[in-house]
Design a protein around this motif. Structure first.
Motif, PDB file in Angstrom:
ATOM      1  N   ALA A  27       0.841  -1.210   0.001  1.00  0.00           N
ATOM      2  CA  ALA A  27       0.184   0.213   0.039  1.00  0.00           C
ATOM      3  C   ALA A  27       0.874   1.128   0.101  1.00  0.00           C
ATOM      4  O   ALA A  27       1.802   1.328   0.716  1.00  0.00           O
ATOM      5  CB  ALA A  27      -0.821  -0.042   1.378  1.00  0.00           C
ATOM      6  N   GLY A  28       0.448   2.407  -0.937  1.00  0.00           N
ATOM      7  CA  GLY A  28       0.993   3.449  -0.811  1.00  0.00           C
ATOM      8  C   GLY A  28       2.365   3.577  -1.562  1.00  0.00           C
ATOM      9  O   GLY A  28       3.026   4.344  -1.557  1.00  0.00           O
ATOM     10  N   SER A  29       2.437   2.408  -2.222  1.00  0.00           N
ATOM     11  CA  SER A  29       3.816   2.365  -3.052  1.00  0.00           C
ATOM     12  C   SER A  29       3.697   3.192  -4.515  1.00  0.00           C
ATOM     13  O   SER A  29       4.599   3.438  -5.251  1.00  0.00           O
ATOM     14  CB  SER A  29       4.153   0.892  -3.556  1.00  0.00           C
ATOM     15  OG  SER A  29       3.286   0.158  -3.950  1.00  0.00           O
ATOM     16  N   ASP A  48      -7.422  -2.017 -12.050  1.00  0.00           N
ATOM     17  CA  ASP A  48      -7.036  -2.073 -10.487  1.00  0.00           C
ATOM     18  C   ASP A  48      -7.575  -3.276  -9.921  1.00  0.00           C
ATOM     19  O   ASP A  48      -8.901  -3.363  -9.879  1.00  0.00           O
ATOM     20  CB  ASP A  48      -7.423  -0.739 -10.500  1.00  0.00           C
ATOM     21  CG  ASP A  48      -7.683  -0.459  -8.683  1.00  0.00           C
ATOM     22  OD1 ASP A  48      -8.117   0.557  -8.217  1.00  0.00           O
ATOM     23  OD2 ASP A  48      -7.213  -1.639  -7.753  1.00  0.00           O
ATOM     24  N   THR A  49      -6.688  -4.272  -9.729  1.00  0.00           N
ATOM     25  CA  THR A  49      -7.474  -5.370  -8.933  1.00  0.00           C
ATOM     26  C   THR A  49      -7.909  -5.222  -7.677  1.00  0.00           C
ATOM     27  O   THR A  49      -8.837  -5.767  -7.057  1.00  0.00           O
ATOM     28  CB  THR A  49      -6.465  -6.669  -9.189  1.00  0.00           C
ATOM     29  OG1 THR A  49      -5.342  -6.515  -8.534  1.00  0.00           O
ATOM     30  CG2 THR A  49      -6.018  -6.983 -10.578  1.00  0.00           C
ATOM     31  N   GLY A  50      -7.306  -4.345  -6.876  1.00  0.00           N
ATOM     32  CA  GLY A  50      -7.628  -4.081  -5.522  1.00  0.00           C
ATOM     33  C   GLY A  50      -8.944  -3.536  -5.522  1.00  0.00           C
ATOM     34  O   GLY A  50      -9.631  -3.675  -4.441  1.00  0.00           O
ATOM     35  N   TYR A  53     -11.438  -6.339  -4.713  1.00  0.00           N
ATOM     36  CA  TYR A  53     -11.355  -6.971  -3.084  1.00  0.00           C
ATOM     37  C   TYR A  53     -12.126  -5.717  -2.267  1.00  0.00           C
ATOM     38  O   TYR A  53     -13.050  -6.133  -1.550  1.00  0.00           O
ATOM     39  CB  TYR A  53     -10.164  -7.090  -2.746  1.00  0.00           C
ATOM     40  CG  TYR A  53      -9.357  -8.322  -3.424  1.00  0.00           C
ATOM     41  CD1 TYR A  53      -8.550  -8.192  -4.696  1.00  0.00           C
ATOM     42  CD2 TYR A  53      -9.477  -9.624  -2.968  1.00  0.00           C
ATOM     43  CE1 TYR A  53      -8.114  -9.367  -5.243  1.00  0.00           C
ATOM     44  CE2 TYR A  53      -8.957 -10.585  -3.480  1.00  0.00           C
ATOM     45  CZ  TYR A  53      -8.253 -10.647  -4.368  1.00  0.00           C
ATOM     46  OH  TYR A  53      -7.730 -11.672  -4.949  1.00  0.00           O
ATOM     47  N   ARG A  54     -11.801  -4.397  -2.806  1.00  0.00           N
ATOM     48  CA  ARG A  54     -12.677  -3.560  -1.945  1.00  0.00           C
ATOM     49  C   ARG A  54     -13.864  -3.387  -2.375  1.00  0.00           C
ATOM     50  O   ARG A  54     -14.983  -3.392  -1.411  1.00  0.00           O
ATOM     51  CB  ARG A  54     -11.956  -2.050  -2.274  1.00  0.00           C
ATOM     52  CG  ARG A  54     -10.464  -2.055  -1.835  1.00  0.00           C
ATOM     53  CD  ARG A  54     -10.022  -0.593  -2.506  1.00  0.00           C
ATOM     54  NE  ARG A  54      -8.693  -0.203  -1.840  1.00  0.00           N
ATOM     55  CZ  ARG A  54      -8.397   0.195  -0.799  1.00  0.00           C
ATOM     56  NH1 ARG A  54      -9.654   0.594   0.270  1.00  0.00           N
ATOM     57  NH2 ARG A  54      -7.367   0.571  -0.314  1.00  0.00           N
ATOM     58  N   ALA A  55     -14.438  -3.741  -3.656  1.00  0.00           N
ATOM     59  CA  ALA A  55     -15.967  -3.652  -3.743  1.00  0.00           C
ATOM     60  C   ALA A  55     -16.634  -4.835  -3.326  1.00  0.00           C
ATOM     61  O   ALA A  55     -17.775  -4.730  -3.050  1.00  0.00           O
ATOM     62  CB  ALA A  55     -16.135  -3.864  -5.491  1.00  0.00           C
ATOM     63  N   GLU A 145      -2.445  -4.079 -11.858  1.00  0.00           N
ATOM     64  CA  GLU A 145      -1.910  -3.823 -10.618  1.00  0.00           C
ATOM     65  C   GLU A 145      -2.637  -4.377  -9.442  1.00  0.00           C
ATOM     66  O   GLU A 145      -3.793  -4.487  -9.578  1.00  0.00           O
ATOM     67  CB  GLU A 145      -1.325  -2.435 -10.519  1.00  0.00           C
ATOM     68  CG  GLU A 145      -2.782  -1.363 -10.544  1.00  0.00           C
ATOM     69  CD  GLU A 145      -3.238  -1.182  -8.914  1.00  0.00           C
ATOM     70  OE1 GLU A 145      -2.730  -1.672  -8.031  1.00  0.00           O
ATOM     71  OE2 GLU A 145      -4.245  -0.175  -9.138  1.00  0.00           O
ATOM     72  N   GLY A 146      -1.823  -4.912  -8.438  1.00  0.00           N
ATOM     73  CA  GLY A 146      -2.362  -5.326  -7.201  1.00  0.00           C
ATOM     74  C   GLY A 146      -1.350  -6.014  -6.351  1.00  0.00           C
ATOM     75  O   GLY A 146      -0.220  -5.397  -5.967  1.00  0.00           O
ATOM     76  N   ARG A 147      -1.544  -7.163  -5.611  1.00  0.00           N
ATOM     77  CA  ARG A 147      -0.708  -7.832  -4.993  1.00  0.00           C
ATOM     78  C   ARG A 147       0.149  -9.294  -5.172  1.00  0.00           C
ATOM     79  O   ARG A 147       1.026  -9.528  -5.105  1.00  0.00           O
ATOM     80  CB  ARG A 147      -1.279  -8.133  -3.476  1.00  0.00           C
ATOM     81  CG  ARG A 147      -1.912  -6.842  -2.673  1.00  0.00           C
ATOM     82  CD  ARG A 147      -0.859  -6.337  -2.014  1.00  0.00           C
ATOM     83  NE  ARG A 147      -1.302  -5.231  -1.169  1.00  0.00           N
ATOM     84  CZ  ARG A 147      -1.794  -4.230  -1.756  1.00  0.00           C
ATOM     85  NH1 ARG A 147      -2.126  -3.731  -2.735  1.00  0.00           N
ATOM     86  NH2 ARG A 147      -2.128  -3.340  -0.506  1.00  0.00           N
TER      87      ARG A 147
HETATM   88  N1  CDP Z   1      -4.423  -8.475  -6.362  1.00  0.00           N
HETATM   89  C1  CDP Z   1      -4.827  -7.946  -5.076  1.00  0.00           C
HETATM   90  C2  CDP Z   1      -5.165  -6.599  -5.015  1.00  0.00           C
HETATM   91  C3  CDP Z   1      -5.717  -6.151  -3.807  1.00  0.00           C
HETATM   92  N2  CDP Z   1      -5.683  -7.179  -2.666  1.00  0.00           N
HETATM   93  C4  CDP Z   1      -6.174  -6.871  -1.313  1.00  0.00           C
HETATM   94  O1  CDP Z   1      -7.170  -5.676  -1.189  1.00  0.00           O
HETATM   95  C5  CDP Z   1      -6.663  -4.698  -0.594  1.00  0.00           C
HETATM   96  C6  CDP Z   1      -6.894  -3.227  -1.419  1.00  0.00           C
HETATM   97  O2  CDP Z   1      -5.854  -3.346  -2.434  1.00  0.00           O
HETATM   98  P1  CDP Z   1      -5.462  -1.779  -3.251  1.00  0.00           P
HETATM   99  O3  CDP Z   1      -4.486  -2.072  -4.056  1.00  0.00           O
HETATM  100  O4  CDP Z   1      -6.677  -0.979  -3.488  1.00  0.00           O
HETATM  101  O5  CDP Z   1      -4.881  -1.185  -1.844  1.00  0.00           O
HETATM  102  P2  CDP Z   1      -3.901   0.012  -1.924  1.00  0.00           P
HETATM  103  O6  CDP Z   1      -2.524  -0.938  -1.797  1.00  0.00           O
HETATM  104  O7  CDP Z   1      -4.107   0.701  -3.057  1.00  0.00           O
HETATM  105  O8  CDP Z   1      -4.000   0.625  -0.627  1.00  0.00           O
HETATM  106  C7  CDP Z   1      -5.228  -5.012  -0.228  1.00  0.00           C
HETATM  107  O9  CDP Z   1      -4.870  -4.528   0.976  1.00  0.00           O
HETATM  108  C8  CDP Z   1      -5.121  -6.586  -0.091  1.00  0.00           C
HETATM  109  O10 CDP Z   1      -5.886  -7.310   0.882  1.00  0.00           O
HETATM  110  C9  CDP Z   1      -5.407  -8.515  -2.859  1.00  0.00           C
HETATM  111  O11 CDP Z   1      -5.258  -9.380  -1.889  1.00  0.00           O
HETATM  112  N3  CDP Z   1      -4.769  -8.905  -4.322  1.00  0.00           N
END
Ligand code: CDP
Ligand code: ADP
Length: 237
Positions: A27-29, A48-50, A53-55, A145-147
């Motif tokens: 987060a915040g990167s 934006d895959t996050g 998860y948020r939705a 983008e995501g995790r």
């Molecule tokens: N590909 C992904 C994207 C998000 N996430 C989850 O979704 C949350 C929100 O993602 P985000 O990218 O909107 O969060 P930020 O990094 O933008 O704060 C993350 O804290 C993860 O818990 C995930 O598990 N896998």
């Protein structure tokens, strides 16, 4: 600055699928803003895959379900009618008829998203959804983008980047955009979420073949240029 990209260059992309640029990071990167800017500069799509998860977190809360009750969350998945745009400038996020583009960024949603994201069935469901969105992309390429994009969703992407920055820098950046919330509170919430998320997916260490871009000492434009330079080097666009 890198050479301007010719977005009109529509040379045939690889058969059927767009070129995928996978960007992971904590987060915040800068994942979302930098990926969006890079996609815009390339004339490509952005995912934006996050947001998914948020939705889903918003949907669970709206249904007054317990976000920590994985069975209840799994049971709700068939009713989760999710849509997201992939244009860097006009993307909106919908759950059914609800435009949730803004509300999913609220701290109340952020507070439960990690609990939702740790459910394996949720990850499998959303990974399938991401891959469908990517496969239906109309542009030559897409920045996703995501995790877990570089490791699970698109492990064979031609460009895989881990975008990171020192924790203090990331906390400061996030605090600067979340007005009305104390920097200490935002920082602690970000640290807690990173800790929870990294128990599910390792997005703090670059997997084999993943290129790290550390933006700690880079401004926004320099970070976008660094990402574009990796894309150009790896794909010769
Ligand atoms: N590909 C992904 C994207 C998000 N996430 C989850 O979704 C949350 C929100 O993602 P985000 O990218 O909107 O969060 P930020 O990094 O933008 O704060 C993350 O804290 C993860 O818990 C995930 O598990 N896998
Ligand atoms: N290299 C950078 N220098 C300064 N600010 C940045 C940089 N990268 C991102 N930002 C800003 O930091 C904030 C968080 O970026 P964001 O893209 O939301 O991060 P993430 O999606 O990884 O959580 C945004 O306000 C963004 O404009």
């Amino acid at each position: 600055m890198t050479d301007p990209i010719d977005p009109t260059n529509t040379a045939d992309r690889t058969a059927g699928l767009p070129i995928v640029v996978a960007v992971d990071g904590p987060a915040g990167s800068g994942k979302s803003s930098v990926s969006k800017a890079a996609a815009r500069k390339l004339g490509w799509s952005y995912l934006d895959t996050g947001a998914a998860y948020r939705a889903l977190s918003w949907f669970v809360v709206q249904r007054r379900l317990d976000p920590t009750d994985s069975d209840a969350v799994i049971d709700a998945l068939p009713d989760f009618d999710y849509r997201i745009g992939t244009h860097p400038d006009t993307y909106h996020v919908f759950v059914g008829d609800h435009d949730v583009t803004d509300v999913i960024r609220e701290p109340e949603v952020t507070a439960v998203v990690s609990a939702i994201a740790r459910v394996p069935e949720v990850r499998a469901f959303l990974t399938g959804l991401f891959r469908a969105i990517i496969a239906h992309g109309e542009k030559r390429g897409i920045v996703v983008e995501g995790r877990d994009i570089t490791t699970v969703v698109c492990p064979d992407a031609p460009v895989r980047i881990l975008l990171t920055a020192d924790e203090q820098v990331r906390m400061a950046r996030r605090s600067a955009e979340l007005t009305g919330h104390s920097a200490a509170h935002v920082g602690e919430a970000l640290r807690r979420r990173d800790a929870a998320d990294s128990r599910v997916v390792d997005f703090m260490n670059a997997a084999d073949g993943v290129i790290t871009v550390d933006s700690t000492d880079l401004d926004f434009d320099q970070t976008v240029d660094a990402v574009i330079a990796v894309v150009q080097k790896e794909t010769h666009v």
